[in-house]
Design an enzyme around this catalytic site. Structure first.
Site, PDB file in Angstrom:
ATOM      1  N   ARG A  36      48.120 -13.855 -11.954  1.00 15.53           N
ATOM      2  CA  ARG A  36      47.609 -14.797 -12.008  1.00 15.53           C
ATOM      3  C   ARG A  36      47.198 -15.974 -11.841  1.00 15.53           C
ATOM      4  O   ARG A  36      45.797 -16.769 -11.530  1.00 15.53           O
ATOM      5  CB  ARG A  36      47.681 -15.098 -13.587  1.00 15.53           C
ATOM      6  N   LYS A 198      47.545   4.564 -28.204  1.00 12.89           N
ATOM      7  CA  LYS A 198      47.006   4.670 -29.807  1.00 12.89           C
ATOM      8  C   LYS A 198      45.416   5.183 -29.567  1.00 12.89           C
ATOM      9  O   LYS A 198      44.776   4.149 -29.028  1.00 12.89           O
ATOM     10  CB  LYS A 198      47.042   3.502 -31.008  1.00 12.89           C
ATOM     11  N   GLY A 352      46.538  -5.294 -18.297  1.00  8.49           N
ATOM     12  CA  GLY A 352      47.535  -4.927 -19.207  1.00  8.49           C
ATOM     13  C   GLY A 352      47.699  -3.591 -18.081  1.00  8.49           C
ATOM     14  O   GLY A 352      48.467  -3.645 -17.078  1.00  8.49           O
ATOM     15  N   GLY A 375      43.018  -7.892 -22.833  1.00 10.30           N
ATOM     16  CA  GLY A 375      42.484  -7.531 -24.280  1.00 10.30           C
ATOM     17  C   GLY A 375      40.740  -7.688 -23.826  1.00 10.30           C
ATOM     18  O   GLY A 375      39.574  -7.355 -23.906  1.00 10.30           O
TER      19      GLY A 375
END
Ligand code: AMP
Length: 395
Positions: A36, A198, A352, A375
């Site tokens: 980052r 999920k 991610g 996100g």
């Protein structure tokens, strides 16, 4: 892009306040992954080339609850950035008040100061106007380059834009160009690959992508829920019992667009030491076993689907890739994507776990774009407007 960027404004002699995403993983004082920080370098180097009065950096790190918290100081990021950018970086022990003021006013022309974790103050996550005003006082112009935080409406990325003209940094611009602009009018065939644990966490992405893609390849734990919805016994596999109706609805709407795995690698426990075998998707998972990866025939099938794709977006691993015994499916898909990039396709990796998977497969450099925000990239794929982007000045 319809927002102003750092290239559109005059920076010479200005105090440039930059919101970066230095939310790096720490082991004690050691930064274990500086991706980052590296990702912010193009923007910072560009600003320096414009001879600013100073660069003042804001970031959050971790999730402290509005107060100084041991182990969540940004202090280790200052020497790390100094080394990468080749000039001193002064660290201020607070992002507002006298510690920040003194550090900034002592900076030489073109100097860089990094201020302490913005989340050490309550006002950051509540987007408090007074706190945002105190942050804004440090600069003449505001540059937002923190894509990883753009889906949050916080003081250091949204509130602050009420007080200063606010423009996008080069990283933010690049993320928007790949995840929003390019996907609005993708070159076809356009293929999406979704995996991870999920269905429920990604239902909005599935909804948004179903209308746009030519093919949706589904792997990972997510596929188990689709199989269970079709009535297959998945034994000990991760299945989301609450999402079976959602899965059936998606299957119904997607028709032939949705491609499920044709085989699975199953294990007799969730561990590297598990006994494993490959079964066909037409058979039930035996009692006591669980599906932990896509199988080799699925890797082949997915690679065939990718062969003509001109735009590919991937979010979520194909299996429990953290366990080497069940990483082959994810690595196989990563390699297929790398091959497509070499042939001219645009390949976009959501942040991610997918970014980590591409990294561990050793093909990170061969992708068109790897997002720095998990996100935030999901929300852009869902077609949502991110508050950190909405707050920037219109072109
Ligand atoms: P997500 O955050 O939804 O993208 O989920 C990522 C996680 O899904 C990773 O930690 C994977 O280990 C996990 N995962 C992927 N496939 C499976 C599977 N078949 N069974 C259990 N977990 C899985």
């Amino acid at each position: 892009m319809n927002k102003l960027t750092v290239r559109d404004i005059e920076l010479g002699g200005k105090r440039v306040l930059v919101r970066v995403d230095f939310n790096v993983p720490l082991n004690g004082e050691t930064i274990t992954d500086d991706t980052r920080i590296r990702a912010a370098l193009p923007t910072l180097e560009y600003i320096l080339s414009c001879n600013p009065r100073a660069i003042i950096l804001l970031s959050h790190l971790g999730r402290p609850k509005g107060e100084p918290t041991a182990g969540m100081s940004l202090a280790p990021a200052a020497p790390a950035l100094a080394k990468l950018i080749g000039q001193p970086v002064v660290f201020a022990g607070d992002c507002i008040g006298s510690a920040a003021d003194e550090a900034i006013s002592a900076l030489p022309a073109g100097g860089i100061a990094l201020l302490e974790n913005t989340r050490f103050h309550q006002g950051e996550t509540t987007n408090d106007a007074q706190f945002a005003a105190e942050l804004a006082r440090h600069g003449d112009i505001f540059v937002n380059d923190a894509f990883g935080a753009a889906h949050r409406a916080h003081a250091s990325n949204v509130g602050i834009a009420s007080y200063l003209s606010a423009v996008a940094g080069l990283l933010l611009e690049r993320e928007i160009n790949y995840l929003s602009t390019a996907l609005a009018q993708p070159e076809r065939p356009f293929v999406a690959i979704l995996g991870g644990a999920k269905v429920s966490g990604k239902i909005d992405v599935i909804d948004a992508l179903l209308d746009k893609v030519d093919r949706l390849l589904v792997g990972g734990g997510m596929a188990n829920t689709f199989f269970a919805a079709q009535g297959r016994d998945m034994a000990d596999s991760l299945v989301e019992g609450d999402a079976l109706a959602i899965a059936l609805n998606v299957l119904d709407r997607a028709g032939a667009k949705l491609v499920l795995p044709v085989d699975q690698r199953i294990g007799d426990s969730f561990s590297d030491a598990a006994a494993q075998r490959v079964i066909d998707s037409s058979t039930d998972v035996p009692a006591g076993w669980q599906s932990l990866d896509i199988g080799p025939a699925t890797v082949k099938r997915f690679a065939e689907e990718l062969r003509s794709a001109q735009t590919v977006v991937w979010n979520g691993p194909m299996g429990v890739f953290e366990l080497p015994a069940f990483a082959a499916g994810t690595i196989g898909v990563a390699r297929a994507l790398a091959a497509r990039t070499a042939e001219g396709a645009t390949t976009i990796i959501g942040g991610g776990d997918s970014a980590a998977a591409v990294e561990s497969a050793g093909v990170a450099k061969q992708m068109s774009h790897i997002s720095t925000g998990g996100g935030a990239s999901l929300e852009l794929l869902e077609g949502k407007e991110l508050p950190g982007i909405a707050a920037l000045s219109q072109r």
